[in-house]
Enzyme design. Structure first.
Site, short mmCIF file in Angstrom:
data_model
loop_
_atom_site.label_atom_id
_atom_site.label_comp_id
_atom_site.label_asym_id
_atom_site.label_seq_id
_atom_site.Cartn_x
_atom_site.Cartn_y
_atom_site.Cartn_z
N SER A 119 -6.74 -1.27 5.67
CA SER A 119 -6.48 -0.67 4.37
C SER A 119 -7.47 0.40 3.94
O SER A 119 -7.15 1.22 3.10
CB SER A 119 -6.44 -1.76 3.31
OG SER A 119 -7.71 -2.37 3.23
N HIS A 171 -0.75 -4.28 4.27
CA HIS A 171 -0.59 -2.87 3.90
C HIS A 171 0.55 -2.21 4.66
O HIS A 171 0.58 -1.00 4.82
CB HIS A 171 -1.90 -2.12 4.09
CG HIS A 171 -2.92 -2.56 3.08
ND1 HIS A 171 -3.00 -2.02 1.81
CD2 HIS A 171 -3.84 -3.55 3.14
CE1 HIS A 171 -3.95 -2.64 1.14
NE2 HIS A 171 -4.48 -3.57 1.91
N LYS A 196 1.88 -5.70 -3.17
CA LYS A 196 1.62 -4.27 -2.98
C LYS A 196 2.97 -3.53 -2.91
O LYS A 196 3.53 -3.25 -3.95
CB LYS A 196 0.72 -4.08 -1.75
CG LYS A 196 -0.62 -4.82 -1.96
CD LYS A 196 -1.66 -4.54 -0.94
CE LYS A 196 -2.83 -5.50 -1.00
NZ LYS A 196 -3.74 -5.35 -2.12
C1 LIG Z 1 -5.76 -6.46 4.48
C2 LIG Z 1 -5.57 -7.31 3.27
N1 LIG Z 1 -5.21 -8.59 3.44
C3 LIG Z 1 -5.03 -9.39 2.36
C4 LIG Z 1 -5.21 -8.93 1.08
C5 LIG Z 1 -4.96 -9.84 -0.07
O1 LIG Z 1 -3.74 -9.55 -0.65
P1 LIG Z 1 -3.36 -10.15 -2.09
O2 LIG Z 1 -3.68 -9.09 -3.06
O3 LIG Z 1 -1.93 -10.51 -2.03
O4 LIG Z 1 -4.23 -11.35 -2.26
C6 LIG Z 1 -5.59 -7.61 0.87
C7 LIG Z 1 -5.79 -7.12 -0.52
O5 LIG Z 1 -6.09 -6.01 -0.81
C8 LIG Z 1 -5.78 -6.78 1.99
O6 LIG Z 1 -6.18 -5.51 1.83
#
Ligand SMILES: Cc1ncc(COP(=O)(O)O)c(C=O)c1O
Length: 407
Positions: free
Chosen positions: A189, A217, A248
């Protein structure tokens, strides 16, 4: 000894390093994304355009999502009323899980309250199911995966980011009879680069390892039905556990894993992060299911998203800005210093009404601080022009300030 002094020292350390985080208080305007109203700390307001949201496709204001949420709220009320095992499983949760299983071509899916919890709970639980499990984890995996691997009490090996040769070395060094799992992401990300999914699956086959991919992502945005990069590249069948978010591209909230029926059953039965917490609200599950269902068909929205990202990258590159471009939808501009990064973000907000949060350590390594823009189909040409002009002005201004700061 004084607790107060310790708190002050901990907070001061963050200030000294230029990475104390402040909340930017915004009210998004439904029907008018990406516009929002920012309330300053003194209570005064300023209209802003949000350029750092992860509601990548604007689904947080999509009528199909809002209608589904309203209908569920009116039908069954607010909260789910319990954990999944004690009165908190509703038809909305079941429908969403079957949409997600279908999305990834898996037998089952399991919902969590966020993708963070899904990663943490699943990865910390797997050694209970596979005694002696070794987890091979990409060095740039998200904090939620790192936490899950760290807490699980099992063995871990960290391979250099996207370095399959290093991963091979680590796999070769371990006992072939021991259970293994490779954990990585499809789109990282912060840089927006892609994981080498096929190569990792080849290694997993060779060393009889399970595969775990975070598609947070990518889901909703890649693949002909939004099943992520694994769907786009025809690799979902080679992944044992796919993790995704509903917060997202799907614009709502919640996280999940999709896997075999047996795998989901085992995680469901052993993961404290699944068992001992109240389930998602029914309206959240209903909105997320509507969003997943919608994005299985709305390729135009996915295309518009990619077009916007390409345009913004081309225009920022045209200004000569140090852009990190790996061909994904994420647009990071490298600043390389936490104080400058924060200063630019502050100036964009106050002087130009553009909201982009500075990304500092520990989210990214020190020295790689950046402004991370997230263009979307709801950003029109007017918003794009305003951003590009502001960056042009600001970069010149900040070059001067940077010279002052380093003098
Ligand atoms: C790569 C990645 N995995 C997991 C998450 C966690 O996602 P959530 O916002 O649904 O907790 C994020 C959050 O930004 C993320 O960037």
């Amino acid at each position: 000894m004084s607790y107060e002094t310790d708190i002050d020292a901990a907070i001061q350390k963050l200030h000294d390093e230029g990475r104390y985080r402040t909340f930017i208080d915004i009210a998004r305007e439904r029907g008018n994304f990406p516009h929002a109203t920012w309330t300053r700390p003194d209570g005064t307001e300023r209209p802003v355009t949000v350029w750092c949201g992860n509601d990548y496709l604007g689904m947080g204001q999509h009528p199909v999502v809002l209608e589904a949420m309203h209908a569920a709220l009116d039908a069954v009320g607010a909260g789910s009323g319990g954990t999944r095992n004690i009165s908190g499983t509703t038809v909305y949760h079941k429908v969403l899980e079957s949409e997600l299983a279908d999305l990834h071509g898996k037998e089952a899916a399991l919902l969590f309250t966020s993708a963070y919890i899904a990663n943490d709970a699943t990865l910390s639980t797997l050694p209970k199911i596979f005694p002696g499990l070794i987890i091979y984890s990409d060095a740039l995996n998200h904090a939620s995966m790192i936490e899950g691997v760290r807490r699980n009490g099992g063995a871990k090996r960290v391979f250099r980011h996207n370095d399959v040769a290093h991963l091979r070395e680590l796999l070769e060094a371990d006992d072939p009879s021991v259970p293994k799992l490779i954990a990585f992401e499809s789109v990282y990300s912060m840089d927006g680069d892609f994981g080498p999914i096929a190569e990792i699956c080849d290694l997993a086959d060779e060393f009889n390892a399970l595969t775990y991919i975070d598609e947070v992502h990518a889901v909703g945005m890649y693949g002909p039905r939004g099943g992520g990069v694994t769907e786009r590249d025809g690799l979902a069948g080679r992944i044992d556990i796919i993790n995704g978010t509903l917060a997202k591209a799907y614009g709502v909230m919640g996280g999940y894993i999709a896997a075999s029926e047996k795998m989901c059953d085992a995680v469901r039965s052993y993961a404290p992060g699944f068992i001992f917490t109240t389930s998602l609200t029914p309206s959240t599950a209903a909105g997320a299911a509507a969003s997943v269902r919608h994005l299985k068909h709305d390729q135009a929205l996915r295309d518009a998203h990619q077009t916007q990202a390409r345009i913004l990258k081309t225009r920022l590159k045209g200004l000569g800005l140090p852009l990190i471009d790996h061909g994904s939808h994420i647009v990071p501009v490298h600043v390389g210093n936490p104080v400058h990064c924060k200063m630019m973000s502050d100036m964009l907000l106050e002087d130009h009404g553009i909201y982009v949060q500075p990304i500092n350590f520990p989210t990214v390594p020190r020295g790689t601080e950046r402004l991370r823009f997230t263009p979307s189909p709801v950003h029109g040409p007017r918003e794009m022009d305003a951003l590009v002009n502001a960056m042009d002005t600001l970069w010149a201004q900040c070059a001067l300030n940077r010279a002052d700061l380093s003098a």
